[in-house]
Design an enzyme around this catalytic site. Sequence first.
Site, PDB file in Angstrom:
ATOM      1  N   SER A  50       0.808  -1.220   0.000  1.00  0.00           N
ATOM      2  CA  SER A  50       0.000   0.000   0.000  1.00  0.00           C
ATOM      3  C   SER A  50       0.842   1.272   0.000  1.00  0.00           C
ATOM      4  O   SER A  50       0.391   2.318  -0.463  1.00  0.00           O
ATOM      5  CB  SER A  50      -0.942   0.008   1.206  1.00  0.00           C
ATOM      6  OG  SER A  50      -0.216  -0.167   2.415  1.00  0.00           O
ATOM      7  N   GLY A  87      -1.977  -4.320   1.041  1.00  0.00           N
ATOM      8  CA  GLY A  87      -2.074  -5.535   1.825  1.00  0.00           C
ATOM      9  C   GLY A  87      -1.103  -6.622   1.424  1.00  0.00           C
ATOM     10  O   GLY A  87      -1.049  -7.679   2.065  1.00  0.00           O
ATOM     11  N   ASN A 115       3.974  -5.485   5.600  1.00  0.00           N
ATOM     12  CA  ASN A 115       2.826  -6.288   6.025  1.00  0.00           C
ATOM     13  C   ASN A 115       3.248  -7.589   6.689  1.00  0.00           C
ATOM     14  O   ASN A 115       2.555  -8.089   7.577  1.00  0.00           O
ATOM     15  CB  ASN A 115       1.900  -6.557   4.833  1.00  0.00           C
ATOM     16  CG  ASN A 115       1.113  -5.327   4.426  1.00  0.00           C
ATOM     17  OD1 ASN A 115       0.519  -4.651   5.261  1.00  0.00           O
ATOM     18  ND2 ASN A 115       1.123  -5.018   3.146  1.00  0.00           N
ATOM     19  N   ASP A 201      -4.716   6.686  10.118  1.00  0.00           N
ATOM     20  CA  ASP A 201      -4.529   5.297  10.541  1.00  0.00           C
ATOM     21  C   ASP A 201      -3.182   5.059  11.220  1.00  0.00           C
ATOM     22  O   ASP A 201      -2.949   4.011  11.814  1.00  0.00           O
ATOM     23  CB  ASP A 201      -4.706   4.335   9.366  1.00  0.00           C
ATOM     24  CG  ASP A 201      -3.691   4.558   8.239  1.00  0.00           C
ATOM     25  OD1 ASP A 201      -2.714   5.317   8.421  1.00  0.00           O
ATOM     26  OD2 ASP A 201      -3.875   3.953   7.160  1.00  0.00           O
ATOM     27  N   HIS A 204       0.074   4.793   7.211  1.00  0.00           N
ATOM     28  CA  HIS A 204       0.422   5.280   5.878  1.00  0.00           C
ATOM     29  C   HIS A 204       0.749   6.774   5.910  1.00  0.00           C
ATOM     30  O   HIS A 204       0.038   7.540   6.567  1.00  0.00           O
ATOM     31  CB  HIS A 204      -0.724   5.035   4.900  1.00  0.00           C
ATOM     32  CG  HIS A 204      -1.088   3.593   4.765  1.00  0.00           C
ATOM     33  ND1 HIS A 204      -2.065   3.003   5.552  1.00  0.00           N
ATOM     34  CD2 HIS A 204      -0.596   2.622   3.965  1.00  0.00           C
ATOM     35  CE1 HIS A 204      -2.159   1.718   5.222  1.00  0.00           C
ATOM     36  NE2 HIS A 204      -1.282   1.469   4.265  1.00  0.00           N
TER      37      HIS A 204
END
Length: 230
Positions: A50, A87, A115, A201, A204
Site C-alpha cells: 500500500s 495488503g 505487512n 490510521d 500510511h
Amino acid sequence: MKSALRSCPALGYGAVRVIRNIVFTSILGLSVAAGAVFAETPRILALGDSLTAGYGLPQDEGFVPQLQAWLDKNGAKAQVLNAGVSGDTTAGGAARLEWALASGAEGLIVNLGGNDMLRGLDPSVARANLTQILQAAQDKGLPVLLVGMIAPSNYGADYKTEFEAIFPELSAQFNTLLLPVYFAPIAAQDGGIDPTFMQDDGIHPNAEGVLRVVAAMGPKVLELLAQTGG
C-alpha cells in the site's frame, strides 16, 4: 488524398502509386521514430504494497506519481510503473513478479515487508520471498533498489534484529542499491514516526509525508536509472 490524386489528369497510376508509397513510408517512419523514443525511456517498476500503491491518497499524491514528478523536475528521463498492491506481503510480491514484469522494465524498486512485519510473520519467510524476487531480477539483468523496513520492539528484540537484518544483508548479497529505512525522512525524535506526516490510521504517510520520502529516495532512483543506462 487518394481520391484527389486520382482526379488529377496529369498523374498516371504509376505516379499516384509512387506518391502514395512516399506518404506511407513517411508516416511509418514517424511512427517508428516515436516508438523508438518511447522505448528509449527507461521503465522503473515499483513493486510494493500500500505504501507504493498510494493507499488513502488522491491519485496524483501517491508514491508513484510523486516520484514521477520528482524525476521529471530533476530532468530524469524515466517512466515509473505502479506495481503496488495494498495488503501485499513479500509472498504476494514474489508470486506476481513475473506478471508485473510482463510489460517490460529496465529497473526495479522493491518495497515489501511491511505487512509481513505487521502480521508478525516469521522473518525467515520474508527473507526467502525477497531472495526469490532479487534472484529473479538478477537473472533478468535488472538493477534493483531495495527499500528497508524496521520492526517495532513489541515483537521482541530477537524478532526486531532478525527482521531488520534482512534488507542490508540481501542488498549486499545481490549487490543492489539500498534505502535502509523507508520511514526515516518522517521519523520523530523519539525514534517513532512523526504523526504530522501520517494519515489518521498511523500506518500510511499523508501527501506531505510521501513528498519527504520521495525527496530522500529520489537520488537513489537516479542511481538506479544510471545502472539501466538511462
